[in-house]
Design a protein around this motif. Structure first.
Motif, PDB file in Angstrom:
ATOM      1  N   ASP A 219       0.840  -1.211   0.000  1.00  0.00           N
ATOM      2  CA  ASP A 219       0.000   0.000   0.000  1.00  0.00           C
ATOM      3  C   ASP A 219       0.869   1.253   0.000  1.00  0.00           C
ATOM      4  OD1 ASP A 219      -2.503  -1.225  -0.046  1.00  0.00           O
ATOM      5  OD2 ASP A 219      -2.542  -1.493   2.137  1.00  0.00           O
ATOM      6  N   ALA A 220       1.947   1.224   0.782  1.00  0.00           N
ATOM      7  CA  ALA A 220       2.798   2.413   0.889  1.00  0.00           C
ATOM      8  C   ALA A 220       3.484   2.706  -0.451  1.00  0.00           C
ATOM      9  CB  ALA A 220       3.829   2.221   1.997  1.00  0.00           C
ATOM     10  N   ILE A 221       3.915   1.637  -1.123  1.00  0.00           N
ATOM     11  CA  ILE A 221       4.574   1.834  -2.424  1.00  0.00           C
ATOM     12  C   ILE A 221       3.569   2.378  -3.445  1.00  0.00           C
ATOM     13  CG2 ILE A 221       5.619   0.584  -4.369  1.00  0.00           C
ATOM     14  CD1 ILE A 221       6.998  -1.193  -2.184  1.00  0.00           C
ATOM     15  N   LEU A 222       2.362   1.811  -3.427  1.00  0.00           N
ATOM     16  CA  LEU A 222       1.338   2.280  -4.374  1.00  0.00           C
ATOM     17  C   LEU A 222       0.926   3.719  -4.058  1.00  0.00           C
ATOM     18  CD1 LEU A 222      -0.906  -0.931  -4.696  1.00  0.00           C
ATOM     19  CD2 LEU A 222       0.772  -0.064  -6.344  1.00  0.00           C
ATOM     20  N   ALA A 223       0.903   4.051  -2.771  1.00  0.00           N
ATOM     21  CA  ALA A 223       0.510   5.410  -2.389  1.00  0.00           C
ATOM     22  C   ALA A 223       1.576   6.410  -2.835  1.00  0.00           C
ATOM     23  CB  ALA A 223       0.312   5.497  -0.870  1.00  0.00           C
ATOM     24  N   ASP A 224       2.829   6.004  -2.713  1.00  0.00           N
ATOM     25  CA  ASP A 224       3.909   6.880  -3.162  1.00  0.00           C
ATOM     26  C   ASP A 224       3.817   7.094  -4.683  1.00  0.00           C
ATOM     27  OD1 ASP A 224       6.477   8.242  -2.662  1.00  0.00           O
ATOM     28  OD2 ASP A 224       7.263   6.661  -3.984  1.00  0.00           O
ATOM     29  N   GLY A 225       3.544   5.996  -5.397  1.00  0.00           N
ATOM     30  CA  GLY A 225       3.388   6.092  -6.855  1.00  0.00           C
ATOM     31  C   GLY A 225       2.222   6.999  -7.214  1.00  0.00           C
ATOM     32  N   ALA A 226       1.136   6.857  -6.475  1.00  0.00           N
ATOM     33  CA  ALA A 226      -0.061   7.660  -6.765  1.00  0.00           C
ATOM     34  C   ALA A 226       0.223   9.143  -6.538  1.00  0.00           C
ATOM     35  CB  ALA A 226      -1.226   7.190  -5.894  1.00  0.00           C
ATOM     36  N   LYS A 227       1.038   9.421  -5.545  1.00  0.00           N
ATOM     37  CA  LYS A 227       1.359  10.818  -5.266  1.00  0.00           C
ATOM     38  C   LYS A 227       2.102  11.430  -6.465  1.00  0.00           C
ATOM     39  CE  LYS A 227       3.938  12.776  -1.774  1.00  0.00           C
ATOM     40  NZ  LYS A 227       4.711  12.472  -0.567  1.00  0.00           N
ATOM     41  N   LYS A 228       3.076  10.681  -6.948  1.00  0.00           N
ATOM     42  CA  LYS A 228       3.859  11.191  -8.086  1.00  0.00           C
ATOM     43  C   LYS A 228       3.000  11.290  -9.351  1.00  0.00           C
ATOM     44  CE  LYS A 228       8.184   9.331  -6.319  1.00  0.00           C
ATOM     45  NZ  LYS A 228       8.888   8.046  -6.205  1.00  0.00           N
ATOM     46  N   ALA A 229       2.227  10.242  -9.614  1.00  0.00           N
ATOM     47  CA  ALA A 229       1.396  10.245 -10.818  1.00  0.00           C
ATOM     48  C   ALA A 229       0.329  11.334 -10.705  1.00  0.00           C
ATOM     49  CB  ALA A 229       0.743   8.870 -11.006  1.00  0.00           C
ATOM     50  N   GLY A 230      -0.183  11.523  -9.506  1.00  0.00           N
ATOM     51  CA  GLY A 230      -1.243  12.507  -9.287  1.00  0.00           C
ATOM     52  C   GLY A 230      -0.784  13.926  -9.583  1.00  0.00           C
ATOM     53  N   PHE A 231       0.470  14.167  -9.374  1.00  0.00           N
ATOM     54  CA  PHE A 231       1.033  15.491  -9.620  1.00  0.00           C
ATOM     55  C   PHE A 231       0.907  15.845 -11.108  1.00  0.00           C
ATOM     56  CE2 PHE A 231       4.783  18.240 -10.306  1.00  0.00           C
ATOM     57  CZ  PHE A 231       4.492  19.225  -9.370  1.00  0.00           C
ATOM     58  N   VAL A 232       1.257  14.916 -11.937  1.00  0.00           N
ATOM     59  CA  VAL A 232       1.163  15.117 -13.386  1.00  0.00           C
ATOM     60  C   VAL A 232      -0.300  15.177 -13.816  1.00  0.00           C
ATOM     61  CG1 VAL A 232       1.755  14.151 -15.615  1.00  0.00           C
ATOM     62  CG2 VAL A 232       3.239  13.756 -13.654  1.00  0.00           C
ATOM     63  N   ALA A 233      -1.077  14.258 -13.248  1.00  0.00           N
ATOM     64  CA  ALA A 233      -2.489  14.160 -13.635  1.00  0.00           C
ATOM     65  C   ALA A 233      -3.214  15.477 -13.351  1.00  0.00           C
ATOM     66  CB  ALA A 233      -3.148  13.012 -12.867  1.00  0.00           C
ATOM     67  N   ALA A 234      -2.908  16.082 -12.233  1.00  0.00           N
ATOM     68  CA  ALA A 234      -3.589  17.325 -11.860  1.00  0.00           C
ATOM     69  C   ALA A 234      -3.273  18.429 -12.866  1.00  0.00           C
ATOM     70  CB  ALA A 234      -3.164  17.748 -10.454  1.00  0.00           C
ATOM     71  N   LYS A 235      -2.021  18.454 -13.310  1.00  0.00           N
ATOM     72  CA  LYS A 235      -1.647  19.485 -14.294  1.00  0.00           C
ATOM     73  C   LYS A 235      -2.407  19.291 -15.606  1.00  0.00           C
ATOM     74  CE  LYS A 235       2.618  21.281 -14.632  1.00  0.00           C
ATOM     75  NZ  LYS A 235       4.088  21.411 -14.536  1.00  0.00           N
ATOM     76  N   THR A 236      -2.478  18.025 -16.029  1.00  0.00           N
ATOM     77  CA  THR A 236      -3.180  17.748 -17.296  1.00  0.00           C
ATOM     78  C   THR A 236      -4.645  18.154 -17.186  1.00  0.00           C
ATOM     79  OG1 THR A 236      -1.714  15.876 -17.661  1.00  0.00           O
ATOM     80  CG2 THR A 236      -3.711  15.947 -18.998  1.00  0.00           C
ATOM     81  N   ILE A 237      -5.259  17.769 -16.073  1.00  0.00           N
ATOM     82  CA  ILE A 237      -6.686  18.042 -15.946  1.00  0.00           C
ATOM     83  C   ILE A 237      -6.967  19.538 -15.881  1.00  0.00           C
ATOM     84  CG2 ILE A 237      -8.532  17.983 -14.188  1.00  0.00           C
ATOM     85  CD1 ILE A 237      -8.584  15.667 -16.166  1.00  0.00           C
ATOM     86  N   SER A 238      -6.115  20.286 -15.220  1.00  0.00           N
ATOM     87  CA  SER A 238      -6.456  21.702 -15.142  1.00  0.00           C
ATOM     88  C   SER A 238      -6.340  22.343 -16.529  1.00  0.00           C
ATOM     89  CB  SER A 238      -5.638  22.417 -14.056  1.00  0.00           C
ATOM     90  OG  SER A 238      -4.345  22.648 -14.516  1.00  0.00           O
ATOM     91  N   LYS A 239      -5.394  21.846 -17.302  1.00  0.00           N
ATOM     92  CA  LYS A 239      -5.263  22.353 -18.685  1.00  0.00           C
ATOM     93  C   LYS A 239      -6.507  21.999 -19.517  1.00  0.00           C
ATOM     94  CE  LYS A 239      -1.850  20.540 -21.281  1.00  0.00           C
ATOM     95  NZ  LYS A 239      -0.479  20.153 -21.636  1.00  0.00           N
ATOM     96  N   VAL A 240      -6.924  20.734 -19.411  1.00  0.00           N
ATOM     97  CA  VAL A 240      -8.049  20.264 -20.226  1.00  0.00           C
ATOM     98  C   VAL A 240      -9.347  20.963 -19.822  1.00  0.00           C
ATOM     99  CG1 VAL A 240      -9.494  18.238 -20.723  1.00  0.00           C
ATOM    100  CG2 VAL A 240      -6.999  18.030 -20.720  1.00  0.00           C
ATOM    101  N   LYS A 241      -9.528  21.099 -18.521  1.00  0.00           N
ATOM    102  CA  LYS A 241     -10.761  21.707 -18.020  1.00  0.00           C
ATOM    103  C   LYS A 241     -10.881  23.157 -18.504  1.00  0.00           C
ATOM    104  CE  LYS A 241     -13.295  21.626 -13.709  1.00  0.00           C
ATOM    105  NZ  LYS A 241     -13.228  21.515 -12.259  1.00  0.00           N
ATOM    106  N   LYS A 242      -9.762  23.826 -18.454  1.00  0.00           N
ATOM    107  CA  LYS A 242      -9.729  25.226 -18.902  1.00  0.00           C
ATOM    108  C   LYS A 242     -10.091  25.303 -20.392  1.00  0.00           C
ATOM    109  CE  LYS A 242      -7.521  29.239 -17.655  1.00  0.00           C
ATOM    110  NZ  LYS A 242      -6.491  30.083 -17.981  1.00  0.00           N
ATOM    111  N   LYS A 243      -9.508  24.397 -21.187  1.00  0.00           N
ATOM    112  CA  LYS A 243      -9.773  24.435 -22.629  1.00  0.00           C
ATOM    113  C   LYS A 243     -11.228  24.112 -22.924  1.00  0.00           C
ATOM    114  CE  LYS A 243      -5.233  23.909 -24.386  1.00  0.00           C
ATOM    115  NZ  LYS A 243      -4.443  23.796 -25.585  1.00  0.00           N
ATOM    116  N   MET A 244     -11.792  23.182 -22.175  1.00  0.00           N
ATOM    117  CA  MET A 244     -13.156  22.738 -22.513  1.00  0.00           C
ATOM    118  C   MET A 244     -14.242  23.587 -21.860  1.00  0.00           C
ATOM    119  SD  MET A 244     -12.889  18.579 -22.635  1.00  0.00           S
ATOM    120  CE  MET A 244     -14.208  18.274 -23.811  1.00  0.00           C
ATOM    121  N   LEU A 245     -13.946  24.101 -20.670  1.00  0.00           N
ATOM    122  CA  LEU A 245     -15.015  24.791 -19.936  1.00  0.00           C
ATOM    123  C   LEU A 245     -14.688  26.244 -19.601  1.00  0.00           C
ATOM    124  CD1 LEU A 245     -15.884  21.862 -17.477  1.00  0.00           C
ATOM    125  CD2 LEU A 245     -17.300  22.669 -19.381  1.00  0.00           C
ATOM    126  N   GLY A 246     -13.476  26.639 -19.891  1.00  0.00           N
ATOM    127  CA  GLY A 246     -13.077  28.034 -19.663  1.00  0.00           C
ATOM    128  C   GLY A 246     -12.591  28.285 -18.260  1.00  0.00           C
TER     129      GLY A 246
END
Ligand code: TRP
Length: 359
Positions: free
Chosen positions: A332-359
């Motif tokens: 669980d700890a290893i997966l949580a660490d991975g999720a933290k790192k992956a989540g960092f990138v994911a959040a950036k992508t989503i904020s970009k996409v949301k802005k483009k699609m919804l303003g």
């Protein structure tokens, strides 16, 4: 941390892998390329999965940044038992770690732990033509089977199965993946991810990179107990981490031809030799090959040699696997660490996409 999001990714379970590593090396994947793959937790990985899929990923992680996740959301269209999905998720993670996945290079996480995946999936639904889904091989196979059986074409097809390629495109695009190593059966899905990225970019301007599938040519070459490709559906698998006595029993069941011990044998047609190759070093392989060609070795002896080799090579990893499975909080700890790192990138992508699609 600044550059960490210049990510990486990677992973997948079906048959592929050895070829993938070779193809990747050939393609000179540079460290700035993001390699991503996903493994669906629909069964306990067996020796064929390990040799074909997991081992190449473990090797890839020694020198490359990779992003690999356990695609538990993708398992949902066929498995409706949470315990089962969770158990297979742990097994896959423990297996990768026990076999030496380099966690300095590999981000290992659970697909469902990243909330942005549900968001991107929803956003992409709106630029994905329904007709694209109708052309997916796996969906087409299902409706062909239904019509041959005289059933409603969509019998047994849930929306998770129908929209599977959109979720997979979301996986790939969320982490800015460049390279996606997959088995042949998944190639079309990666192409769809490219198509979907293209539709999005056409409407909203350059947003997503177009990912490249890297396909193993060697897929499915690991023979099972009966000589056919090792596969759960043929019931001919060898477990990877079975206790020694069980492993031995399985190996003794490998089907051979009826040559006498004295007769020379063709190693390239022998399941015993084909499996041995993946566990021994070069000189051991050459020696074993010679014993086949020279004659004088019965299949019983050959099986014992195979068993002893596998058992000794896998013993430390098996112990580590068992230790991890008894200490799931470590996984669980290893997966949580991975999720933290992956989540960092994911959040950036989503904020970009949301802005483009919804303003
Ligand atoms: N669909 C893949 C399989 O069944 C698993 C998977 C899910 C995947 N998402 C992915 C593979 C993204 C590569 C990239 O094997």
């Amino acid at each position: 941390m600044q550059n960490a999001p210049l990510l990486w990714g990677f992973l997948l379970l079906s048959q592929r892998k050895i070829g993938i590593i070779y193809s990747i090396k050939k393609a000179k994947v540079m460290d700035d390329k993001i390699v991503l793959t996903g493994i669906k937790p629909t069964g306990t990985p067996h020796m064929g999965n390990y040799i074909g899929a997991l081992k190449p990923l473990v090797e890839l992680s020694q020198n490359h940044k990779t992003c690999m996740f356990i695609a538990d959301l993708h398992a949902l269209n066929s498995i409706h038992d949470a315990k089962e999905i969770k158990q297979h998720t742990y097994e896959i993670a423990a297996m990768l770690i026990a076999m030496g996945l380099n966690l300095d290079n590999a981000i290992l996480f659970r697909q469902s732990d990243i909330n942005e995946i549900y968001q991107l999936n929803e956003f992409l639904m709106n630029v994905t033509p329904k007709g694209l889904m109708n052309r997916a091989h796996s969906y087409k196979a299902m409706i062909e089977k239904n019509s041959a059986a005289g059933e409603d074409v969509d019998a047994g097809v849930n929306m998770g199965l129908y929209t599977y390629p959109v979720l997979m495109a979301a996986d790939i695009l969320l982490y800015n993946s460049d390279i996606v190593p997959v088995g042949k059966d998944q190639k079309q899905h990666v192409e769809f991810a490219r198509d979907i990225a293209g539709y999005f970019n056409n409407i909203y301007g350059e947003t997503f990179k177009l990912p490249e599938p890297v396909i193993s040519e060697d897929a499915g070459l690991i023979p099972g107990l009966d000589g056919r490709k090792m596969s759960k559906s043929y019931d001919n698998t060898i477990p990877l981490f079975a206790p020694s006595n069980e492993l031995k029993k399985k190996i003794m069941r490998i089907i051979t031809d009826s040559k006498t011990p004295e007769e020379p044998k063709n190693p390239d047609e022998s399941t015993i030799f084909q499996i041995y190759k993946h566990f021994a070093n070069e000189s051991e392989i050459a020696e074993f090959r010679k014993m086949f060609l020279d004659g004088g070795m019965g299949y019983g002896t050959a099986k014992t040699i195979l068993f002893e080799k596998i058992d000794s090579v896998l013993a430390p990893a098996r112990a580590e696997y068992e230790r991890l499975m008894a200490n799931k909080s470590e996984i669980d700890a290893i997966l949580a660490d991975g999720a933290k790192k992956a989540g960092f990138v994911a959040a950036k992508t989503i904020s970009k996409v949301k802005k483009k699609m919804l303003g």
